[in-house]
Each structure stands twice: as C-alpha cells, then as structure tokens.
Scaffold this active site. Structure first.
Site, PDB file in Angstrom:
ATOM      1  N   GLU A   1       0.526   4.219   1.333  1.00 58.72           N
ATOM      2  CA  GLU A   1       0.812   4.745   2.857  1.00 58.72           C
ATOM      3  C   GLU A   1       1.976   4.083   3.552  1.00 58.72           C
ATOM      4  O   GLU A   1       2.798   4.677   4.072  1.00 58.72           O
ATOM      5  CB  GLU A   1      -0.520   4.455   3.803  1.00 58.72           C
ATOM      6  CG  GLU A   1      -1.582   5.349   3.190  1.00 58.72           C
ATOM      7  CD  GLU A   1      -2.616   4.501   2.154  1.00 58.72           C
ATOM      8  OE1 GLU A   1      -3.827   4.964   1.842  1.00 58.72           O
ATOM      9  OE2 GLU A   1      -1.997   3.497   1.587  1.00 58.72           O
TER      10      GLU A   1
ATOM     11  N   CYS B   1      -2.971   0.295   7.306  1.00 54.39           N
ATOM     12  CA  CYS B   1      -2.080   1.509   7.202  1.00 54.39           C
ATOM     13  C   CYS B   1      -2.455   2.488   8.540  1.00 54.39           C
ATOM     14  O   CYS B   1      -1.719   3.468   8.910  1.00 54.39           O
ATOM     15  CB  CYS B   1      -2.485   2.230   5.747  1.00 54.39           C
ATOM     16  SG  CYS B   1      -2.012   1.193   4.340  1.00 54.39           S
TER      17      CYS B   1
ATOM     18  N   HIS C   1       0.732  -1.193   0.071  1.00 52.53           N
ATOM     19  CA  HIS C   1       0.109   0.200   0.128  1.00 52.53           C
ATOM     20  C   HIS C   1       0.761   1.107  -0.033  1.00 52.53           C
ATOM     21  O   HIS C   1       1.965   1.371   0.527  1.00 52.53           O
ATOM     22  CB  HIS C   1      -0.704  -0.045   1.229  1.00 52.53           C
ATOM     23  CG  HIS C   1      -1.915  -0.988   1.268  1.00 52.53           C
ATOM     24  ND1 HIS C   1      -3.200  -0.962   2.045  1.00 52.53           N
ATOM     25  CD2 HIS C   1      -2.068  -2.212   0.692  1.00 52.53           C
ATOM     26  CE1 HIS C   1      -3.849  -1.824   1.809  1.00 52.53           C
ATOM     27  NE2 HIS C   1      -3.326  -2.652   0.902  1.00 52.53           N
TER      28      HIS C   1
END
Length: 159
Positions: free
Chosen positions: A57, A88, A55
């Site tokens: 993030e 996240c 991801h």
C-alpha cells in the site's frame, strides 16, 4: 465510469501477487486505480528488504505521488489483498484516497497495533469509501500461501 469494488481488478491483483510477490515470501499486494485504469502496482517485500515499511500500500501511494508530483490522490481507489495495517491506513488518509477495497481482515495477524483501519479511516475529513472482505475467499487462499512466519502462525492458530 467504473464501479468499485470491481472483481476484474481484484482478480488481476491476485494474479499479479501470485506471479510476482510470492517469490519474496509474502503473498500480499496493492493496486491504485483511477477510473478504470490501474495506475500503480506493488507487492509487499518486508522480508526481502528487511524493512517494516515495505508494504504494498505504501509503495503504490509513493509511486503515484512521485509520478503526479502531488501527495494528494483524490479520486483514486486502493485495492489490497488484505486489510491495510494502521501505518498504511494512515498513509491512505494523508493521501486523501477516495476508496479502499480489500480482501481479508487480519489486523490482529501480527499481534501488534491491533487497530482496525476503519478507526483511522473515519478520521478523514473527506470520508473514505471502504469495501471490506471483497473476494475474501480468493484473497485468503492467496494469503495462506505466504511464507511470512507471523502470517503462517496466524492461520495455524485459526485451525
């Protein structure tokens, strides 16, 4: 001193994802910002990497922690094109990030871990400034270009 949320930074993030992220099938990305400077950039590559932790993030947090040689990112703002997932959001709390700015809410898009990030953010002893649905229209338009199967299904159900 820069005020957050900042339209110029979010638009730059949208442009960054448009240019780089879409070639991997995902249309989401994140920036870390300190003051008025973008210090880390990433886009989600879950499909490309076949890795559920890829991801944007998490990537920007990792980049900055390695660069700073410190796992605390006090004073940083994380900008994301979409609402951070629980994984996240947890990393944001652990990193002690000051604030989060995100474009669209989709914590139920993947039909698992339907936990709003605010539930996780409120566990932070430092407190996290949250700016949700910032430039939502522009971020939703970007998200709808995603080739991620679950994101496409989410938007098809909403029609």
């Amino acid at each position: 001193m820069m005020k957050h949320p900042n339209k110029k930074i979010m638009q730059e993030l949208i442009n960054y994802v448009e240019k780089h992220g879409k070639k991997y099938g995902d249309a989401s990305g994140a920036f870390l910002v300190k003051g008025s400077k973008i210090t880390a950039r990433a886009f989600t590559t879950v499909e490309k990497d076949k890795d559920p932790t890829s991801h944007a993030e998490l990537k920007v947090i990792s980049q900055m922690c390695r660069k700073n040689q410190n796992y605390h990112l006090k004073g940083y703002y994380l900008y994301s094109t979409q609402e951070p997932c629980p994984m996240c959001a947890s990393a944001i709390v652990w990193a002690r990030i000051k604030g989060v700015v995100y474009g669209w809410e989709g914590h139920n898009a993947w039909q698992r871990l339907n936990i709003p990030p605010q539930e996780i953010f409120k566990t932070s002893p430092e407190g996290i400034e949250v700016h949700k649905k910032f430039m939502e229209k522009e971020n939703l338009a970007l998200a709808k270009k995603s080739k991620d199967k679950e994101v496409c299904e989410f938007f098809n159900k909403k029609k």
